[in-house]
Design an enzyme around this catalytic site. Sequence first.
Site, PDB file in Angstrom:
ATOM      1  N   TYR A   1       0.842  -1.204   0.000  1.00  0.00           N
ATOM      2  CA  TYR A   1       0.000   0.000   0.000  1.00  0.00           C
ATOM      3  C   TYR A   1       0.879   1.257   0.000  1.00  0.00           C
ATOM      4  O   TYR A   1       0.690   2.167  -0.809  1.00  0.00           O
ATOM      5  CB  TYR A   1      -0.922  -0.023   1.216  1.00  0.00           C
ATOM      6  CG  TYR A   1      -1.636   1.282   1.456  1.00  0.00           C
ATOM      7  CD1 TYR A   1      -2.682   1.685   0.612  1.00  0.00           C
ATOM      8  CD2 TYR A   1      -1.274   2.121   2.501  1.00  0.00           C
ATOM      9  CE1 TYR A   1      -3.336   2.882   0.814  1.00  0.00           C
ATOM     10  CE2 TYR A   1      -1.924   3.324   2.713  1.00  0.00           C
ATOM     11  CZ  TYR A   1      -2.953   3.706   1.866  1.00  0.00           C
ATOM     12  OH  TYR A   1      -3.597   4.891   2.072  1.00  0.00           O
TER      13      TYR A   1
ATOM     14  N   LYS B   1       1.349   4.273  -2.886  1.00  0.00           N
ATOM     15  CA  LYS B   1       1.151   5.698  -2.607  1.00  0.00           C
ATOM     16  C   LYS B   1       2.404   6.506  -2.950  1.00  0.00           C
ATOM     17  O   LYS B   1       2.321   7.626  -3.447  1.00  0.00           O
ATOM     18  CB  LYS B   1       0.746   5.912  -1.149  1.00  0.00           C
ATOM     19  CG  LYS B   1      -0.690   5.515  -0.870  1.00  0.00           C
ATOM     20  CD  LYS B   1      -1.653   6.325  -1.726  1.00  0.00           C
ATOM     21  CE  LYS B   1      -3.081   6.207  -1.283  1.00  0.00           C
ATOM     22  NZ  LYS B   1      -3.975   7.095  -2.048  1.00  0.00           N
TER      23      LYS B   1
END
Length: 198
Positions: free
Chosen positions: A52, A56
Amino acid sequence: RSNITGFMHILEGCRHHGVEHLVFASTSSVYGANTKMPFSVHQNVDHPLSFYAATKKANELMAHCYASLYGLPVTGLRFFTVYGPSGRPDMSLFRFVQWIAEGRPVTVFGDGSQSRDFTYVEDIARGTIAALKPVGYEIINLGSDKPAVLIDVIRSIERLLGKKAKLRYEPMHPADVPATWASIGKARRLLGWEPQTT
């Protein structure tokens, strides 16, 4: 798919439709293995600990390319542990309240000494609105600048509910970090933003 391909579509849409300024949500998770506190947007974020966080960071890099190549003003906001009404039910605060209220065991990963920069959702909303003014390409931290120790948070919930937590300790997850703490000087300077909820 959402964070990489989806974000690419957003950037392309902005480029082809003359969008004046894109504001997007990044995350404090990009700081990954950094240990220097508080986390500054000037720190290297080349060592994320989760996929994750890596996606990002990829968003931030993709946005930088579009800002450089096509002149698209972009602001990425690194949110720090957002909590409050309508929050995600899988977040620790919601889980702790529910488990303690129901008398279920509270799973604590690690020894409870880890800390988080919990940020109230209304402060995040105000910061996001403040970021709407184009400032070129910028990455900005939005956090409370006041980390809370996890076991202290659990003790506060116990006091508020008038119930004792049944703590069950598990090993720390390898993608978890011992602490987060936002340096918010840039948000103060560029956005005139300060968190209002402790």
